[in-house]
Motif scaffolding. Structure first.
Motif, PDB file in Angstrom:
ATOM      1  N   ILE A  77      16.528  55.416 -86.089  1.00 32.44           N
ATOM      2  CA  ILE A  77      17.213  54.706 -87.167  1.00 32.44           C
ATOM      3  C   ILE A  77      16.788  53.238 -87.174  1.00 32.44           C
ATOM      4  N   GLY A  78      16.753  52.627 -85.982  1.00 31.75           N
ATOM      5  CA  GLY A  78      16.357  51.228 -85.892  1.00 31.75           C
ATOM      6  C   GLY A  78      14.937  50.994 -86.354  1.00 31.75           C
ATOM      7  N   HIS A  79      14.026  51.908 -86.027  1.00 32.12           N
ATOM      8  CA  HIS A  79      12.615  51.727 -86.377  1.00 32.12           C
ATOM      9  C   HIS A  79      12.358  51.939 -87.867  1.00 32.12           C
ATOM     10  N   PHE A  80      12.873  53.019 -88.420  1.00 35.07           N
ATOM     11  CA  PHE A  80      12.534  53.373 -89.799  1.00 35.07           C
ATOM     12  C   PHE A  80      13.388  52.648 -90.843  1.00 35.07           C
ATOM     13  N   PHE A  81      14.590  52.226 -90.484  1.00 31.77           N
ATOM     14  CA  PHE A  81      15.454  51.574 -91.460  1.00 31.77           C
ATOM     15  C   PHE A  81      15.568  50.067 -91.246  1.00 31.77           C
ATOM     16  N   PRO A 116      35.299  63.768 -80.839  1.00 29.62           N
ATOM     17  CA  PRO A 116      35.094  62.603 -81.719  1.00 29.62           C
ATOM     18  C   PRO A 116      34.839  61.311 -80.950  1.00 29.62           C
ATOM     19  N   SER A 117      35.544  61.121 -79.832  1.00 32.63           N
ATOM     20  CA  SER A 117      35.376  59.885 -79.067  1.00 32.63           C
ATOM     21  C   SER A 117      33.960  59.758 -78.519  1.00 32.63           C
ATOM     22  N   ALA A 118      33.369  60.877 -78.078  1.00 27.18           N
ATOM     23  CA  ALA A 118      32.001  60.837 -77.549  1.00 27.18           C
ATOM     24  C   ALA A 118      31.017  60.431 -78.632  1.00 27.18           C
ATOM     25  N   VAL A 119      31.189  60.993 -79.828  1.00 27.54           N
ATOM     26  CA  VAL A 119      30.300  60.662 -80.939  1.00 27.54           C
ATOM     27  C   VAL A 119      30.466  59.199 -81.345  1.00 27.54           C
ATOM     28  N   VAL A 120      31.705  58.715 -81.353  1.00 25.30           N
ATOM     29  CA  VAL A 120      31.962  57.331 -81.750  1.00 25.30           C
ATOM     30  C   VAL A 120      31.320  56.354 -80.769  1.00 25.30           C
ATOM     31  N   PHE A 176      29.598  53.260 -82.747  1.00 28.12           N
ATOM     32  CA  PHE A 176      29.735  51.868 -82.325  1.00 28.12           C
ATOM     33  C   PHE A 176      28.391  51.142 -82.229  1.00 28.12           C
ATOM     34  N   PRO A 177      27.391  51.719 -81.539  1.00 28.52           N
ATOM     35  CA  PRO A 177      26.099  51.016 -81.476  1.00 28.52           C
ATOM     36  C   PRO A 177      25.504  50.734 -82.846  1.00 28.52           C
ATOM     37  N   LEU A 178      25.588  51.693 -83.769  1.00 29.81           N
ATOM     38  CA  LEU A 178      25.018  51.476 -85.101  1.00 29.81           C
ATOM     39  C   LEU A 178      25.777  50.390 -85.856  1.00 29.81           C
ATOM     40  N   ILE A 179      27.101  50.363 -85.696  1.00 26.42           N
ATOM     41  CA  ILE A 179      27.893  49.318 -86.355  1.00 26.42           C
ATOM     42  C   ILE A 179      27.510  47.940 -85.819  1.00 26.42           C
ATOM     43  N   PHE A 180      27.375  47.837 -84.493  1.00 30.49           N
ATOM     44  CA  PHE A 180      27.018  46.552 -83.903  1.00 30.49           C
ATOM     45  C   PHE A 180      25.604  46.128 -84.296  1.00 30.49           C
ATOM     46  N   ILE A 181      24.693  47.097 -84.390  1.00 28.71           N
ATOM     47  CA  ILE A 181      23.335  46.786 -84.833  1.00 28.71           C
ATOM     48  C   ILE A 181      23.370  46.176 -86.229  1.00 28.71           C
ATOM     49  N   LEU A 182      24.172  46.758 -87.099  1.00 28.32           N
ATOM     50  CA  LEU A 182      24.286  46.257 -88.471  1.00 28.32           C
ATOM     51  C   LEU A 182      24.916  44.863 -88.491  1.00 28.32           C
ATOM     52  N   VAL A 183      26.035  44.710 -87.775  1.00 32.86           N
ATOM     53  CA  VAL A 183      26.773  43.445 -87.812  1.00 32.86           C
ATOM     54  C   VAL A 183      25.976  42.312 -87.178  1.00 32.86           C
ATOM     55  N   THR A 217      15.599  39.840 -84.978  1.00 31.12           N
ATOM     56  CA  THR A 217      16.913  39.995 -84.347  1.00 31.12           C
ATOM     57  C   THR A 217      17.143  41.411 -83.870  1.00 31.12           C
ATOM     58  N   ILE A 218      16.677  42.389 -84.650  1.00 29.43           N
ATOM     59  CA  ILE A 218      16.874  43.794 -84.296  1.00 29.43           C
ATOM     60  C   ILE A 218      16.169  44.130 -82.980  1.00 29.43           C
ATOM     61  N   ASP A 219      15.079  43.424 -82.665  1.00 27.15           N
ATOM     62  CA  ASP A 219      14.344  43.686 -81.424  1.00 27.15           C
ATOM     63  C   ASP A 219      15.157  43.290 -80.191  1.00 27.15           C
ATOM     64  N   PHE A 220      16.096  42.380 -80.375  1.00 25.44           N
ATOM     65  CA  PHE A 220      16.992  42.021 -79.273  1.00 25.44           C
ATOM     66  C   PHE A 220      18.247  42.873 -79.285  1.00 25.44           C
ATOM     67  N   ILE A 221      18.807  43.098 -80.478  1.00 24.43           N
ATOM     68  CA  ILE A 221      20.097  43.765 -80.584  1.00 24.43           C
ATOM     69  C   ILE A 221      20.025  45.243 -80.219  1.00 24.43           C
ATOM     70  N   LEU A 222      19.031  45.958 -80.710  1.00 23.01           N
ATOM     71  CA  LEU A 222      19.020  47.417 -80.529  1.00 23.01           C
ATOM     72  C   LEU A 222      18.957  47.847 -79.067  1.00 23.01           C
ATOM     73  N   PRO A 223      18.072  47.300 -78.217  1.00 20.71           N
ATOM     74  CA  PRO A 223      18.094  47.724 -76.802  1.00 20.71           C
ATOM     75  C   PRO A 223      19.433  47.449 -76.131  1.00 20.71           C
ATOM     76  N   GLY A 224      20.090  46.340 -76.497  1.00 21.98           N
ATOM     77  CA  GLY A 224      21.397  46.046 -75.925  1.00 21.98           C
ATOM     78  C   GLY A 224      22.438  47.068 -76.336  1.00 21.98           C
ATOM     79  N   GLN A 225      22.414  47.476 -77.605  1.00 17.37           N
ATOM     80  CA  GLN A 225      23.371  48.475 -78.074  1.00 17.37           C
ATOM     81  C   GLN A 225      23.063  49.857 -77.509  1.00 17.37           C
ATOM     82  N   LEU A 226      21.797  50.108 -77.229  1.00 21.44           N
ATOM     83  CA  LEU A 226      21.426  51.356 -76.571  1.00 21.44           C
ATOM     84  C   LEU A 226      21.998  51.393 -75.155  1.00 21.44           C
ATOM     85  N   GLY A 227      21.914  50.265 -74.453  1.00 25.19           N
ATOM     86  CA  GLY A 227      22.534  50.171 -73.126  1.00 25.19           C
ATOM     87  C   GLY A 227      24.043  50.321 -73.203  1.00 25.19           C
ATOM     88  N   PHE A 228      24.661  49.743 -74.231  1.00 25.61           N
ATOM     89  CA  PHE A 228      26.100  49.898 -74.473  1.00 25.61           C
ATOM     90  C   PHE A 228      26.468  51.376 -74.605  1.00 25.61           C
TER      91      PHE A 228
END
Length: 383
Positions: free
Chosen positions: A254-258, A50-54, A59-66, A185-196
């Motif tokens: 997810i970032g591209h289509f949604f 579970p920790s690996a999936v989280v 976490f990245p998807l939550i941060f992308i949304l927030v 904003t998503i163009d900045f946030i998503l690559p950062g969360q991917l690195g996270f």
């Protein structure tokens, strides 16, 4: 006694047969198959964690949304000053006093044009002293990539330099617009969360797994088999990289289509981002190897890992641009490997650059990788 004596030669022959089969098996042993088997088993264990999936997905998807849609903060307008513009005038002084406008100085005309097209600069301003009825001429160039901030700037300029009858009292303003790609904003946030996600997978996953394998004597049992040490490391590495790439692909799609994340060249851009992700997770796994070598027990892994990951999460442009940091902090940010991975991801995704165009960022990551693995070889423990 006679029965035992008579059975002894048979027993010895059976033992010899088994030894001969064992040697034959050792001769025909395939470390490639062993590596793939270890990778398959490790991948299954990761998928069940579970920790690996989280850390990799949730976490990245939550941060992308927030940060992408609920993030707020005060509005800032970045205005570039055209090279050769008069800097010592009341126009620039009044703009600086607004608190909302951040002046971008000391860049070339070509750099400003690129920043305008990407929306990284919301407008350009050129101020010159005039001889006629007005004191200064102000030429403003906006970009369609951030028209909302351009409209705010227009309002600010009108309030500062026009009287009630809309006649120029301090400066004459000329306006034009350059059309560019909208930088969301998503163009900045998503690559950062991917690195996270990649940093979390490489550091925490590797550190916990190898420390656990060592403490549970699993590695010692491997040594009783013909499997090579390199097969153990490569097998675990393949599993980690495979899982990280699946997570990266999921986040990108997810970032591209949604959320309309920009992929300039479509599938080719995705492939380039995945190649960068693979390089990133390989480098970050080196941190995990070091931590698993110096940690004496599992309780020591989280604090040591956080010492490595937290500064990069906060200072590498993951959530906010490093340009917003204090001047003294920016060199520290630019020394971290995650900064260069995030920068390369954004350039490939939004600007449509190829891997060769981000060779500087790749070179820095490779240098970090060489240094990290040199340390890992020294401190990593098998037993």
């Amino acid at each position: 006694m006679n029965d035992r004596n008579s059975s002894s030669p048979l027993g010895s022959e059976g033992l010899n047969d088994r030894n001969s089969k064992s040697s034959l098996g050792a001769v025909g042993y395939s470390n490639t198959k062993a590596t793939l088997a270890l990778a398959k088993a490790s991948f299954r264990s990761i998928m069940r964690s579970p920790s690996a999936v989280v850390f990799t997905l949730a976490f990245p998807l939550i941060f992308i949304l927030v940060f992408g849609f609920l993030g707020g903060g005060g509005t800032h307008i970045d205005v570039g000053i055209t090279p050769g513009s008069d800097m010592k005038n009341p126009v620039i002084g009044m703009l600086e006093k607004t608190g909302m406008i951040r002046l971008v100085k000391n860049k070339s005309k070509a750099d400003y044009d690129k920043l305008l097209e990407k929306g990284n600069v919301d407008a350009m301003i050129d101020v010159h002293r005039k001889v006629n009825s007005v004191a200064y001429s102000v030429n403003v160039v906006y970009t369609s990539a951030s028209m909302d901030k351009g409209n705010i700037l227009k309002s600010v300029l009108n309030n500062l330099f026009y009287d009630k009858n809309l006649k120029p009292s301090v400066a004459e303003i000329k306006e034009s617009t350059i059309h560019g790609r909208e930088y969301k904003t998503i163009d900045f946030i998503l690559p950062g969360q991917l690195g996270f996600s990649l940093l979390s997978t490489g550091v925490f996953g590797t550190a916990f797994v190898f420390l656990s394998l060592r403490q549970t004597l699993v590695i010692k049992r491997f040594f009783a088999t013909p499997v090579k040490r390199s097969s153990i490391v490569i097998g675990e590495g393949i599993a980690r990289i495979g899982f990280a790439l699946l997570g990266a692909l999921f986040i990108i799609l997810i970032g591209h289509f949604f959320f309309s994340f920009t992929l300039v060249h479509g599938a080719l851009t995705v492939v380039n981002m995945l190649l960068l992700a693979a390089l990133g997770v390989i480098v970050f796994m080196g941190f995990g190897f070091i931590i698993s070598g110096i940690a004496k027990n599992e309780s020591m892994v989280p604090p040591i890992s956080n010492i490595v990951t937290l500064p990069q999460f906060l200072l590498s442009g993951t959530f906010f641009s490093i340009e917003a940091f204090p001047t003294w902090l920016q060199p520290i940010s630019r020394a971290l490997p995650l900064t260069y991975l995030n920068d390369a991801m954004r350039k490939v995704a939004f600007e449509g650059l190829g891997l060769w165009d981000v060779k500087f960022q790749i070179m820095i990551l490779l240098l970090w990788g060489i240094g990290i693995y040199a340390v890992a070889v020294k401190v990593f423990k098998w037993e």
